[in-house]
Motif scaffolding. Structure first.
Motif, short mmCIF file in Angstrom:
data_model
loop_
_atom_site.label_atom_id
_atom_site.label_comp_id
_atom_site.label_asym_id
_atom_site.label_seq_id
_atom_site.Cartn_x
_atom_site.Cartn_y
_atom_site.Cartn_z
N TRP A 294 -32.81 -8.78 92.40
CA TRP A 294 -32.63 -7.86 93.21
C TRP A 294 -32.59 -6.66 92.07
N SER A 295 -32.32 -7.14 90.79
CA SER A 295 -31.73 -6.14 89.99
C SER A 295 -32.30 -6.59 88.74
N GLY A 296 -32.81 -5.62 87.60
CA GLY A 296 -33.32 -6.12 86.19
C GLY A 296 -32.40 -6.59 85.55
N GLY A 297 -30.81 -6.27 85.87
CA GLY A 297 -29.53 -6.89 85.05
C GLY A 297 -29.09 -7.98 85.34
N GLU A 298 -29.73 -9.00 86.50
CA GLU A 298 -28.97 -9.82 87.29
C GLU A 298 -28.63 -11.06 85.97
N SER A 299 -27.54 -11.93 86.62
CA SER A 299 -27.09 -12.99 85.57
C SER A 299 -28.51 -13.88 85.40
N ALA A 300 -29.20 -14.29 86.32
CA ALA A 300 -30.29 -15.24 86.12
C ALA A 300 -31.17 -14.83 85.24
N LEU A 301 -31.46 -13.52 85.20
CA LEU A 301 -32.73 -12.99 84.15
C LEU A 301 -31.95 -13.10 82.64
N ASP A 315 -40.29 -4.00 81.48
CA ASP A 315 -40.55 -2.50 81.77
C ASP A 315 -40.04 -1.71 82.67
N GLY A 316 -39.18 -2.12 83.35
CA GLY A 316 -38.20 -1.40 84.35
C GLY A 316 -39.03 -1.43 85.82
N LEU A 317 -40.28 -2.06 86.04
CA LEU A 317 -41.05 -2.02 87.15
C LEU A 317 -40.77 -3.07 87.98
N SER A 318 -40.89 -2.68 89.58
CA SER A 318 -40.50 -3.56 90.51
C SER A 318 -41.81 -4.27 90.81
N THR A 319 -41.79 -5.47 91.26
CA THR A 319 -43.27 -6.18 91.71
C THR A 319 -43.21 -6.66 92.94
N LYS B 172 -32.37 -0.46 90.51
CA LYS B 172 -33.32 -0.75 91.39
C LYS B 172 -32.35 -0.95 92.82
N ILE B 173 -32.89 -1.31 93.69
CA ILE B 173 -32.15 -1.28 95.01
C ILE B 173 -30.92 -2.06 95.12
N GLY B 174 -31.06 -3.13 94.37
CA GLY B 174 -29.84 -4.13 94.06
C GLY B 174 -28.76 -3.59 93.61
N ASP B 175 -28.96 -2.59 92.48
CA ASP B 175 -27.83 -2.07 91.81
C ASP B 175 -27.22 -0.94 92.87
N ALA B 176 -27.96 -0.33 93.63
CA ALA B 176 -27.44 0.55 94.46
C ALA B 176 -26.64 0.02 95.66
N ARG B 212 -24.67 -7.30 103.59
CA ARG B 212 -25.18 -8.50 102.74
C ARG B 212 -25.90 -8.14 101.71
N PHE B 213 -25.39 -8.87 100.39
CA PHE B 213 -26.19 -8.63 99.32
C PHE B 213 -26.41 -9.86 98.68
#
Lengths: 378, 213
Positions: A294-301, A315-319, B172-176, B212-213
């Motif tokens: 959901w985010s570029g900073g997630e633990s998994a990444l 690159d900061g882009l959503s896919t 991204k939306i997840g950060d929001a 929900r997140f």
């Protein structure tokens, strides 16, 4: 009333506080027995979670799908990689037939698929596709006793050239193939062939050293796949097509502290390391996949990036809509415990999102690998 | 799995159980009452600890999913939230038993609304079943015990999150969503810490919010 109040509070409070304190992201990965062998006895190493909850849930779903398929050598003629050649890597979630794979190959790769008459494209003479949510039609799949075990079949407009499954595309384009289904795709329908879905690797280079990694279970069985291709200088390059969970149940999200994908990323990394220890070598490895982040900073990444330190920057882009789900990671590998010396074959500034989605709900990702020595060729 | 034939019965059983427990925990009382007992003190501590734990856990969803600490981060969030809630619950019981009883009642409303939200989501989200509806109820109860602070905090967090999403390239939306939940948790915990004044439910609009997140 007071007694009832006290007991109600005590039961409620203790139960839920205890439940919350029980948050766990535990997993144990190890060699597992596959529920189905490949059709022609090619050997696939299997790793997966060994905890009983994960094993039971994955096992039930595994038995709804057909056997993996391995086609070691391309059916069409493609040249071997020489020093100075580049290998194009595409990673794409094809949305269970939603994505028009033939159009993608024709327009992004420049490959016109003519079976054994297929010839390499001039733009991308050597390439590999890391696919997620590929599907296969088969009459050999077992009947589905529990429709609840089937993933929802994707609904999409028919493509102009029909809806070839991943094996039909591989045959039509003459590509080496590894396809490992993760589960059933849709319930059985009268008069229709049954479908399963999973990850695949398609390549102009011969494939070997096959590996399948079951994710620690959340709500669906997903299997990441890996295979190696021969390269000049590096001897073998390992390619991994990974797919993680988009969302767990709310109960699981709460119990794990929202560590769904972190747990699965840790499992994948552990399995790849265990496979390396088993083989006694740490080859250069490229991981591409739909991480459903959901985010570029997630633990998994962060975990995968730490394990694959030569990765190109995001690159900061959503896919996938507003979500940055798809990524490619790379590691040069090591010999005798020491990292491989010299420049990385990964051309970092070539890493990009593919603009068109070809009817999938995901954009693909692309990167070049260039192998040293010799003249600079494609 | 969704579609299990057991889910309506299970949901009803869990729903009734949680509502009965909360109803039993909310004796009728007026404002500024101070005739507490050991039982009410334990009840205040448990409600505070439970609500604080839930708020800590939900607030930690985003930040903890940006660390490499695995389950340690959510556990710390639960411990901090639970500790703050426990102390605040004890203090509230000592200072204003009526306000504490209001929190029990609003926790019940939160559970009921959480159940409705969970049920609605279970109709559309394939992964959700009756256990998730029950989980929504449990979380609704935790948030509902501090509705005013949680609502204000969520609104502030959502505003900041939306600004970040629109203005920062890598947001991204997840950060929001993560920032919104941090706001919800911080506001809810602030509602506990500020005690009868900050958390008084008498004039508050109850807005149990489920994200929900």
């Amino acid at each position: 009333m007071k007694g009832a109040a006290l007991s109600g509070r005590t039961v409620l409070g203790l139960a839920v506080v205890g439940l919350l304190w029980g948050c766990s992201v535990s997993h144990r990965m190890g060699p597992i027995s596959p529920c189905a062998a490949p059709l022609e006895d090619q050997e696939i190493s299997w790793f997966g979670p060994t905890e009983s909850r994960d094993r039971m849930a994955n096992g039930v779903r595994c038995r709804t799908s057909g056997p993996p398929v391995v086609i070691e050598s391309p059916g069409a003629f493609f040249e071997a990689l020489h020093p100075g050649d580049s290998l194009a890597i595409f990673s794409w979630n094809v949305a269970v037939g939603g994505g028009d794979l033939l159009a993608f190959l024709e327009q992004e790769v420049g490959l016109v698929c003519l079976g054994s008459e297929t010839r390499a494209s001039t733009a991308f003479p050597h390439f590999a596709l890391l696919l997620q949510e590929a599907f296969r039609r088969s009459e050999d799949l077992p009947p589905l006793d529990d429709p609840g075990l089937a993933a929802r079949r994707s609904v999409h407009a028919p493509h102009p050239r029909g809806d070839p499954d991943v094996l039909e595309v591989a045959g039509l384009c003459g590509l080496a193939t590894l396809y490992v289904p993760s589960g059933r795709n849709g319930a059985d329908a009268p008069g229709e062939r049954r479908l399963d879905k999973g990850n695949a690797i398609l390549s102009t280079l011969p494939l070997s050293d096959f590996l399948a990694v079951e994710n620690p279970f959340e709500t669906e069985r997903k299997v990441s796949v890996a295979a190696s291709v021969p390269t000049p200088g590096l001897s073998q390059l390992r390619l991994v097509s990974a797919h993680m969970e988009v969302t767990s149940t709310f109960r699981r999200a709460l119990l794990t502290g929202n560590q769904t994908r972190a747990r699965q990323a840790a499992g994948l990394i552990e399995a790849l390391q265990a496979h390396e220890e088993e083989k006694g070598r740490s080859p250069p490895t490229l991981v591409g996949g739909d991480f459903n982040t959901w985010s570029g900073g997630e633990s998994a990444l962060k975990m995968v990036r730490a394990a694959f330190p030569d990765s190109p920057p995001w690159d900061g882009l959503s896919t996938m809509g507003p979500f940055p789900t798809d990524h490619i990671f790379f590691r040069k590998g090591s010999t005798g415990g020491d990292p491989v010396e010299g420049p990385s074959p990964l051309v970092a500034d070539s890493y990009r999102r593919i603009d068109r989605r070809y009817s999938s709900d995901h954009h693909g990702r692309f990167v070049w690998l260039r192998f040293g020595g010799g003249q600079d060729r494609k | 799995m969704k579609g299990s034939v057991h889910w309506p019965r299970g949901t009803v059983a869990v729903s009734v159980g949680i509502l009965l427990a909360l109803a039993a925990c909310a004796p009728k009382s007026g404002a500024q009452e101070n005739d507490g007992s050991v039982g009410t003190a334990i009840g205040g501590a448990l409600l505070g600890a439970y609500s604080g734990s839930v708020l800590g856990l939900i607030g930690g969803f985003g930040p903890c999913n940006r660390t490499l600490s695995g389950s340690a981060c959510p556990r710390i969030a639960v411990a901090v939230g639970g500790g703050l809630g426990l102390a605040s619950g004890l203090r509230l019981e000592a200072e204003d038993l009526g306000a504490l009883n209001d929190r029990w009642r609003s926790a019940g409303y939160g559970a009921a609304i959480g159940g409705l939200v969970g049920y609605g989501l279970s109709l559309g989200v394939r992964q959700y079943g009756w256990r998730d509806v029950a989980t929504f109820m449990a979380v609704g109860a935790g948030i509902g015990a501090s509705p005013k602070g949680a609502g204000i905090g969520f609104a502030a967090g959502a505003a900041v999150g939306a600004l970040g999403w629109m203005g920062l390239p890598n947001w991204k939306i997840g950060d929001a969503v993560a920032v919104s939940l941090v706001g919800l948790a911080a506001g809810g915990l602030a509602g506990w810490v500020t005690g009868p004044d900050g958390g008084n439910q008498r004039d508050a609009i109850v807005l149990p919010l489920q994200v929900r997140f």
